[in-house]
Design an enzyme around this catalytic site. Structure first.
Site, PDB file in Angstrom:
ATOM      1  N   ARG A  77       0.832  -1.198   0.000  1.00  0.00           N
ATOM      2  CA  ARG A  77       0.000   0.000   0.000  1.00  0.00           C
ATOM      3  C   ARG A  77       0.869   1.252   0.000  1.00  0.00           C
ATOM      4  O   ARG A  77       2.019   1.233   0.441  1.00  0.00           O
ATOM      5  CB  ARG A  77      -0.933   0.006   1.198  1.00  0.00           C
ATOM      6  CG  ARG A  77      -0.217   0.083   2.542  1.00  0.00           C
ATOM      7  CD  ARG A  77      -1.207  -0.023   3.681  1.00  0.00           C
ATOM      8  NE  ARG A  77      -0.555   0.136   4.975  1.00  0.00           N
ATOM      9  CZ  ARG A  77      -1.190   0.026   6.140  1.00  0.00           C
ATOM     10  NH1 ARG A  77      -2.483  -0.241   6.160  1.00  0.00           N
ATOM     11  NH2 ARG A  77      -0.534   0.189   7.272  1.00  0.00           N
ATOM     12  N   ASP A 136       0.665   5.533   1.062  1.00  0.00           N
ATOM     13  CA  ASP A 136      -0.071   6.419   1.957  1.00  0.00           C
ATOM     14  C   ASP A 136      -0.717   7.579   1.220  1.00  0.00           C
ATOM     15  O   ASP A 136      -0.488   7.798   0.031  1.00  0.00           O
ATOM     16  CB  ASP A 136       0.877   6.963   3.029  1.00  0.00           C
ATOM     17  CG  ASP A 136       1.374   5.877   3.970  1.00  0.00           C
ATOM     18  OD1 ASP A 136       0.660   4.869   4.141  1.00  0.00           O
ATOM     19  OD2 ASP A 136       2.477   6.040   4.528  1.00  0.00           O
ATOM     20  N   ARG A 141      10.592   7.931   3.400  1.00  0.00           N
ATOM     21  CA  ARG A 141      10.393   9.343   3.734  1.00  0.00           C
ATOM     22  C   ARG A 141      11.291   9.775   4.902  1.00  0.00           C
ATOM     23  O   ARG A 141      11.775  10.915   4.931  1.00  0.00           O
ATOM     24  CB  ARG A 141       8.920   9.606   4.046  1.00  0.00           C
ATOM     25  CG  ARG A 141       8.023   9.539   2.815  1.00  0.00           C
ATOM     26  CD  ARG A 141       6.546   9.552   3.180  1.00  0.00           C
ATOM     27  NE  ARG A 141       6.209  10.707   3.977  1.00  0.00           N
ATOM     28  CZ  ARG A 141       5.059  10.826   4.658  1.00  0.00           C
ATOM     29  NH1 ARG A 141       4.167   9.843   4.650  1.00  0.00           N
ATOM     30  NH2 ARG A 141       4.822  11.921   5.356  1.00  0.00           N
TER      31      ARG A 141
END
Length: 248
Positions: free
Chosen positions: A50, A52, A198
């Site tokens: 997945r 975000d 990130r």
């Protein structure tokens, strides 16, 4: 039969990839169209992983099962004709019945993009990360990124609210690229923790602007402590670029 598709999407209009009670998602949009094509029979898709809210994909991979006699290009055209403009099916192919888009993944490549413009263009605001202030030095960032290569416990680069127990991952490549007014981080590994790319990007940026030294990357990895790494970079600069099912 089982079908594998490569998909691309602009994540700025979605509350992430995975279906959830509130919010528009990539999975729900695709499943809605597939269910319509199957005359109302609910058709589920499974992705390589997945993404975000606000995160994009240029090479996400999904699989689904169907008994419809539609050729690969027919699937591409049929799905794209009904999907919203911020999702596109790039390729569809038949695969073995035991293929699994998530469990068979051997590696993934992510790309993180920063704009280096003093005044960022408004039409790029959802597609790149803008950090006001000092320009980073690419050489410092690359020196630090080199320390990521190999197998490490990356819990220093994992969100604190994760429930997983195994933080060991292997990074095969981590390179910085200059593209006109943009700076890119391209990173490939056998898997990534929640927010890992990130947090790495945020840490590298701090090293690039001189807030930290490149050698600190070694200490951050060894600490296995999220508080030792840098800030989590914004989601809009992140792209899932490619998913591989063969050994590098």
């Amino acid at each position: 039969m089982r079908l594998r598709a490569i998909i691309s999407y602009d994540g700025s209009g979605f509350s992430g990839y995975q279906v959830q009670p509130n919010g528009r998602t990539v999975q729900e949009e695709i499943e809605t169209v597939l269910t319509k094509m199957h005359q109302g029979v609910k058709t589920r898709i499974t992705a390589s992983g997945r993404t975000d809210t606000g995160v994009h994909a240029t090479g996400q991979v999904i699989h689904f099962d169907s008994e419809l006699s539609i050729p690969p290009m027919g699937w591409v055209k049929g799905l794209n004709a009904q999907l919203p403009d911020d999702i596109r099916i790039l390729q569809v192919e038949q695969v073995a019945d035991d293929f699994h888009a998530r469990f068979d993944v051997q590696w993934k490549t992510y790309r993180y993009k920063w704009t280096l413009e003093d005044i960022p263009m408004p039409f790029e605001r959802h597609m790149v990360s803008y950090v006001q202030g000092k320009r980073p030095e690419l050489s410092r960032m690359q020196e630090a990124a080199n320390h990521l290569i190999g197998e490490h416990d990356f819990r220093s680069f994992s969100a604190t609210n994760t429930s997983i127990q195994d933080f060991v991952r292997s990074i095969y490549e981590a390179r910085l690229e200059q593209h006109d007014h943009q700076l890119h981080l391209v990173i490939t590994g056998n898997g990534f923790l929640y927010n890992m790319v990130r947090i790495i990007a945020g840490t590298l940026w701090e090293i690039g602007i001189g807030k930290r030294e490149p050698s600190e990357m070694i200490e951050i990895i060894a600490a296995m402590d999220r508080s030792k790494a840098g800030k989590t970079a914004p989601p809009q600069g992140l792209y899932l670029e490619k998913v591989g099912y063969e050994t590098l």
